[in-house]
Scaffold this active site. Structure first.
Site, PDB file in Angstrom:
ATOM      1  N   MET A   1     -34.671 -17.755   2.614  1.00 51.90           N
ATOM      2  CA  MET A   1     -34.825 -16.317   2.701  1.00 51.90           C
ATOM      3  C   MET A   1     -35.614 -15.950   3.936  1.00 51.90           C
ATOM      4  SD  MET A   1     -37.519 -15.176  -0.208  1.00 51.90           S
ATOM      5  CE  MET A   1     -38.692 -16.401  -0.738  1.00 51.90           C
TER       6      MET A   1
ATOM      7  N   ILE B  88     -30.314  -9.188  -1.155  1.00 50.57           N
ATOM      8  CA  ILE B  88     -31.018  -9.637   0.053  1.00 50.57           C
ATOM      9  C   ILE B  88     -32.063 -10.674  -0.320  1.00 50.57           C
ATOM     10  CG2 ILE B  88     -32.408  -8.886   2.028  1.00 50.57           C
ATOM     11  CD1 ILE B  88     -31.396  -5.968   1.217  1.00 50.57           C
ATOM     12  N   CYS B  89     -32.075 -11.755   0.418  1.00 49.34           N
ATOM     13  CA  CYS B  89     -33.113 -12.759   0.184  1.00 49.34           C
ATOM     14  C   CYS B  89     -34.205 -12.563   1.228  1.00 49.34           C
ATOM     15  CB  CYS B  89     -32.520 -14.156   0.299  1.00 49.34           C
ATOM     16  SG  CYS B  89     -33.679 -15.413  -0.205  1.00 49.34           S
ATOM     17  N   LEU B  90     -35.252 -11.947   0.809  1.00 50.76           N
ATOM     18  CA  LEU B  90     -36.338 -11.620   1.735  1.00 50.76           C
ATOM     19  C   LEU B  90     -37.647 -11.753   0.959  1.00 50.76           C
ATOM     20  CD1 LEU B  90     -36.966 -10.537   4.592  1.00 50.76           C
ATOM     21  CD2 LEU B  90     -36.784  -8.234   3.671  1.00 50.76           C
TER      22      LEU B  90
END
Lengths: 402, 153
Positions: A1, B88-90
């Site tokens: 991520m 979303i990968c955040l």
């Protein structure tokens, strides 16, 4: 991520406008410096690390008796309540398969929440201690002595509400009750200059009394190795306001109130030396305080708060002025109400994500004039030994501009 | 959904988003739910998403700001940290959330993620693999998708 928020991508933290470093003071007991080398405080001692002169909201303990040497308020602490399980919000884990959608107001697909118990975080109120003389540490520098080529004079700006005297020590060692002695007295004598009360005064060491850097080793000037001798120490002493018995009282309490600024000389790339302040100490009524910076306090005490200034408002509600500092990281970023809520949600500082040990509420109303004159110095007291207590954070830690 | 009792923080953030929008980002609350925002992010220059207009939805949960906003791409996008459902990968949307962050900073972070894909911590395994084995080709696909789905037409 993506790791926008991780410390490695510190763009958010490097922004230097909105950067207000002011200081809070910590008390260190009047133990005889130099402290013997000792290991850092063990974790179990950390719980008793800061001792605040906070009278409210805790009632005075019935068994309270003042210890002989310094004020210790540790008995004010109520026993910590049992840890409270935090109402953790459901994490939104994208790695997990499941239906994507969230319905506004509904619950999200989530993995098992990380179970953690929130440590008890103490919420303390600070008291303000008057500092009669303050050397502005950013202003401390050396200037060439025109009359004596190769020699440099110590210069700085200071504020004083009373008359007093300033003494410049080279290679100074701190003894009992914040007394300084020069370890190279034969080469460089301490110089004392008296002053009258007044704000924004300029100090310049008398010509001919300066330091010739070429006479000393660079390591010596940088204070490498030997920990107890500071290449430069400036002591600003306040005379008692009058002689009507106050001198006697001061003597009883450990001498005149003073501020000590300890510094090293660092060689720049061009070969010139500049002064770097390492530590500031206050000696007030027989108690030794160490000044520490609070990040963001300037935002909240400079001028009026109009309720709509991103630099002054609580980062959580965006409405109230900031008045609560997170310890030990010293980020002043919240109002007291939001700080109370935060305690039950997370144990991390909103700014740097370090674990929160204490919340310190600093109300600036009472000492507003003093705060403005002296740059917002506030005191908190700790009964720690100096070696375990001193925390010098790298410069550049700051409240990010959001 | 009741809009009464909307925390002052959300009102302030909304006002500031509307009065001083961040470059390349627009966010406006839905009329019937002030916690739901329609978002548009312009693809950053020098990225495969340049020229694209990406729609997202953002929702502020009840716990906000103690919990992160929920954000999702509505426009299809070819990016190793965004899956086909727009999730979303955040880190700041998950374990690195801090209540000091805001809608504005979250959206700026997402915009930055478009400029800096991170295939080492992917959400879409296939896209990440593509990115790592043949970045030039993956970038071409991302540009193609931008033309196809994010042209703003």
């Amino acid at each position: 991520m993506g790791n926008i928020g991780s410390s490695s991508s510190g763009g958010r933290r490097r922004r230097s406008h909105h950067h207000h470093h002011l200081q809070a003071n910590q008390v260190v007991p009047p133990a005889p410096p130099p402290p013997p080398p000792q290991p850092a405080a063990p974790p179990e001692a950390a719980g008793n690390r800061y001792v605040f002169a906070a009278a409210t909201p805790y009632p005075p303990p019935p068994q309270y008796t003042p210890p002989p040497h310094y004020y210790q308020y540790s008995a004010y602490y109520p026993p910590p309540p049992p840890p409270i399980p935090a109402p953790l919000p459901a994490p939104y884990d994208h790695h997990r398969a499941g239906d994507l959608g969230w319905v506004p107001g509904g619950r999200y697909p989530c993995g098992p929440p990380p179970t953690s118990l929130m440590p008890y975080v103490e919420h303390q109120k600070a008291v303000t201690i008057r500092n009669d003389v303050n050397i502005k540490k950013e202003s401390l520098r050396v200037e060439p002595d025109e009359a004596n080529p190769g020699h440099f004079l110590i210069c700085f700006t200071f504020d004083a509400t009373v008359d007093g005297s300033i003494t410049v020590f080279f290679f100074a060692k701190e003894g009992f009750d914040c007394n300084l002695t020069s370890t190279k007295e034969k080469v460089l004598e301490p110089i004392t200059v008296s002053f009258k009360g007044g704000l924004g005064q300029k100090f310049r060491q008398p010509p001919g009394t300066g330091i010739d850097f070429s006479m000393f080793e660079e390591q010596e000037l940088r204070k490498e190795g030997e920990m107890e001798v500071y290449p430069l120490a400036v002591k600003a002493e306040a005379c008692p306001p009058n002689d009507n018995g106050l001198t006697g009282e001061n003597q009883k309490l450990g001498g005149l109130n003073s501020q000590i600024t300890q510094a090293v000389f660092e060689k720049k790339e061009n070969g010139e030396y500049h002064v770097k302040v390492v530590k500031q100490i206050l000696w007030v009524n027989g108690t030794r305080y160490e000044l520490q910076e609070i990040y963001g306090i300037g935002n909240s005490v400079d001028g009026e708060f109009d309720g709509n200034d991103p630099g002054k408002e609580c980062v959580i509600c965006l409405s109230e002025p900031r008045d609560t500092t997170v310890l030990p990281c010293r980020h002043m970023c919240m109002c007291s109400e939001c700080a109370k809520v935060l305690r039950f949600q997370t144990n991390r500082c909103p700014i740097c994500r370090q674990p929160v040990e204490r919340l310190l509420e600093i109300k600036v109303d009472d000492g507003a004039s003093m705060v403005q004159q002296y740059g917002g110095r506030h005191l908190e007291m700790t009964n720690n030994a100096p070696t375990a207590d001193v925390e010098h954070k790298p410069e550049g830690q700051e409240i990010p501009a959001i | 959904m009741a809009n009464s009792n909307l925390p002052r923080r959300i009102i302030k953030e909304t006002q500031r988003l509307l009065s001083e929008p961040a470059p390349g980002i627009s966010a406006s609350p839905s009329e019937d739910n002030m916690r739901y925002f329609n978002v548009m992010i312009l693809g950053p220059t020098q990225s495969p998403y340049e020229g694209g207009v990406f729609k997202l939805e953002l929702f502020l949960p009840e716990e906000y700001p103690m919990a992160a906003p929920k954000v999702r791409f509505l426009t299809k996008i070819y990016h190793p940290n965004i899956d086909k459902l727009g999730r979303i990968c955040l880190d700041i949307l998950k374990d690195k959330w801090s209540p000091a962050l805001q809608i504005r900073t979250v959206l700026l972070s997402i915009q930055a993620l478009l400029s800096a894909p991170n295939p080492d911590d992917p959400l879409s395994d296939n896209i990440a693999k593509h990115w790592k084995t043949n970045e030039a080709e993956a970038v071409e696909t991302a540009k193609e998708w931008t033309r196809l789905y994010a042209s703003g037409a």
